[in-house]
Design a protein around this motif. Structure first.
Motif, PDB file in Angstrom:
ATOM      1  N   ALA A 106       0.864  -1.114  -0.039  1.00 43.22           N
ATOM      2  CA  ALA A 106      -0.014   0.049  -0.006  1.00 43.22           C
ATOM      3  C   ALA A 106       0.792   1.288  -0.063  1.00 43.22           C
ATOM      4  O   ALA A 106       0.365   2.319  -0.657  1.00 43.22           O
ATOM      5  N   THR A 107       1.912   1.195   0.611  1.00 47.27           N
ATOM      6  CA  THR A 107       3.025   2.213   0.845  1.00 47.27           C
ATOM      7  C   THR A 107       3.417   2.685  -0.641  1.00 47.27           C
ATOM      8  O   THR A 107       3.614   3.928  -1.043  1.00 47.27           O
ATOM      9  N   SER A 108       3.851   1.566  -1.540  1.00 50.50           N
ATOM     10  CA  SER A 108       4.585   1.961  -2.725  1.00 50.50           C
ATOM     11  C   SER A 108       3.479   2.310  -3.606  1.00 50.50           C
ATOM     12  O   SER A 108       3.590   3.312  -4.574  1.00 50.50           O
ATOM     13  N   ASP A 109       2.106   1.989  -3.403  1.00 57.67           N
ATOM     14  CA  ASP A 109       0.977   2.514  -4.215  1.00 57.67           C
ATOM     15  C   ASP A 109       0.843   3.822  -4.167  1.00 57.67           C
ATOM     16  O   ASP A 109       0.701   4.545  -5.018  1.00 57.67           O
ATOM     17  N   ALA A 110       1.028   4.209  -2.936  1.00 56.19           N
ATOM     18  CA  ALA A 110       0.730   5.765  -2.659  1.00 56.19           C
ATOM     19  C   ALA A 110       1.972   6.591  -3.032  1.00 56.19           C
ATOM     20  O   ALA A 110       1.537   7.613  -3.746  1.00 56.19           O
ATOM     21  N   LYS A 111       2.980   6.160  -2.699  1.00 54.85           N
ATOM     22  CA  LYS A 111       4.325   6.920  -3.120  1.00 54.85           C
ATOM     23  C   LYS A 111       4.393   7.033  -4.776  1.00 54.85           C
ATOM     24  O   LYS A 111       4.639   8.173  -5.275  1.00 54.85           O
ATOM     25  N   TYR A 112       4.079   6.240  -5.334  1.00 54.00           N
ATOM     26  CA  TYR A 112       4.120   6.312  -6.881  1.00 54.00           C
ATOM     27  C   TYR A 112       2.921   6.831  -7.542  1.00 54.00           C
ATOM     28  O   TYR A 112       2.888   7.251  -8.689  1.00 54.00           O
ATOM     29  N   ALA A 113       1.803   6.833  -6.714  1.00 57.15           N
ATOM     30  CA  ALA A 113       0.328   7.541  -7.201  1.00 57.15           C
ATOM     31  C   ALA A 113       0.800   9.141  -7.284  1.00 57.15           C
ATOM     32  O   ALA A 113       0.320   9.790  -8.234  1.00 57.15           O
ATOM     33  N   TYR A 114       1.251   9.507  -6.045  1.00 55.95           N
ATOM     34  CA  TYR A 114       1.748  10.983  -5.924  1.00 55.95           C
ATOM     35  C   TYR A 114       2.793  11.524  -6.326  1.00 55.95           C
ATOM     36  O   TYR A 114       2.951  12.645  -6.663  1.00 55.95           O
ATOM     37  N   GLN A 115       3.983  10.599  -6.342  1.00 54.56           N
ATOM     38  CA  GLN A 115       5.397  11.107  -6.553  1.00 54.56           C
ATOM     39  C   GLN A 115       5.801  12.280  -6.229  1.00 54.56           C
ATOM     40  O   GLN A 115       6.508  13.215  -6.780  1.00 54.56           O
TER      41      GLN A 115
END
Length: 408
Positions: free
Chosen positions: A282-291
């Motif tokens: 879930a963390t990587s999803d958010a990190k790369y969604a918002y960049q």
């Protein structure tokens, strides 16, 4: 803001305990017997040593190994009411997982198994328990094949977007390629999707919250800061290393202090690492969604081209903080299954602060320190840290509330 965050975290932890404690008590065998501490801790230490010595280079892959080993043990213990049977099932599950996923550590795993079996009566119940543990591990390893949590998949290539205000770019001094990009498409254990608990967008550039957060990092997170105290520097350095490494002794303290059965403590370890895996996805999803760009990029783009953080910035976007998503998940599971406080004080060390130890009495204070540490290291904004705590807490709550089908 830290005081508000503390209050919210404690409130969430209380709710989590209320929601999940009854769920897992209902799932436990009614006739479960008190467990001798040494059998669970023996396999705990064997797992930790195998991963520390021969584990993967990617943290989430190692959490996955923990999750498979101990979840298989929990499944194999289902319906087994005797401590002997639970102990044998755990031995079979963890041993089979370690020799399959970390074959270079087989000698150590074999030695632990031999010691454990020598302490158990040679009867069918033990042989059946070991066989059940092995079978559960083999099935779970097969189920998780191709889940995208191998190192190559975790660090799938990421094409850096064109430089623009707010957009993540590789960071000094080495400007390495992005990591953990592949996590966002890995298969969770429990979550319906990686984006299920994606946090709201970070503060807009130029907003009061954004400017306040960046000013705090600029002042307190600089390598040359004159405002950061020695105590703050010490906290930043202590919590710098791998979350898995730092939390392994914290979880061990909870397991060692627990008076619960072998089965209950096996479930605690399994669910801790299941939540850790799903949280990192879930963390990587958010990190790369918002960049979102890192503080060092933002500060240098703002004109302070010589500014550098106290500690080197990790190679992935700022929002949310991965250290704090891990911490939020860890606190959530430990609070939900053991209560907010340790039964007695526990002491941990840190690989990034050799010879230094810290002592705690609850599961919340490490989260508080993690939030501050990433700001004082100069590598995260406070908002990214607090969003991380919330995300990890959300995942932990969901994992624990969906534990029964997972454990069968």
């Amino acid at each position: 803001m830290p005081v508000l965050a503390t209050a919210r975290s404690r409130a969430g932890a209380t709710l989590l305990g209320a929601v999940t404690a009854a769920t897992l008590v209902a799932a436990a065998p009614a006739a479960a017997q008190p467990a001798p501490a040494d059998s669970v801790l023996t396999w705990y230490d064997t797992t930790a040593a195998a991963i520390a010595t021969g584990g993967a280079a990617t943290q989430v892959t190692n959490n996955r190994t923990w999750a498979i080993a101990w979840l298989a043990g929990a499944r194999a213990q289902t319906g087994t009411h005797s401590a002997v049977g639970q102990r044998a099932a755990l031995a079979g599950a963890v041993h089979q997982t370690l020799i399959t996923l970390i074959p270079g550590q087989q000698a150590a795993a074999d030695a632990t198994l031999a010691t454990e079996l020598a302490a158990l009566p040679d009867r069918r119940q033990v042989r059946d328990g070991v066989a059940a543990g092995r079978a559960a591990a083999q099935r779970l390893i097969a189920e998780r094949t191709g889940d995208g949590l191998d190192p190559a998949s975790v660090n799938a290539p990421f094409t850096v977007p064109a430089a623009a205000p707010g957009v993540w770019q590789p960071t000094p001094p080495l400007f390495p390629a992005a990591t953990q990009y592949g996590n966002r498409v890995a298969r969770p254990f429990v979550l319906r999707s990686a984006s299920q608990f994606r946090p709201v967008a970070p503060p807009a550039l130029g907003s009061p919250r954004y400017e306040a957060d960046l000013a705090e990092v600029r002042a307190y997170g600089s390598a040359a800061s004159t405002l950061r105290t020695q105590a703050q520097t010490d906290t930043a350095t202590f919590w710098l290393g791998s979350s898995l490494t730092l939390y392994t002794p914290i979880l061990r303290a909870a397991v060692a202090q627990s008076p619960a059965s072998i089965a209950d403590r096996t479930r605690l370890i399994a669910l801790f690492h299941v939540a850790s895996v799903d949280t990192q996805i879930a963390t990587s999803d958010a990190k790369y969604a918002y960049q979102r760009w890192r503080p060092v990029t933002a500060i240098q783009a703002g004109g302070d081209t010589s500014w550098l953080p106290l500690h080197t910035t990790p190679a992935h976007p700022d929002y949310p903080s991965g250290h704090n998503t891990y911490s939020g998940a860890a606190e959530g599971v430990l609070t939900g299954l053991t209560g907010p406080h340790a039964r007695q004080p526990y002491t941990i060390g840190s690989p990034s602060a050799p010879g230094v130890t810290r002592t705690y009495t609850d599961w919340h204070q490490p989260s508080v320190e993690n939030v501050d540490a990433r700001v004082w290291s100069g590598i995260h904004t406070r908002n990214a840290d607090l969003a991380g705590i919330r995300l990890g807490s959300d995942v932990a709550r969901y994992v624990l509330s969906h534990a029964q089908p997972l454990l069968r």
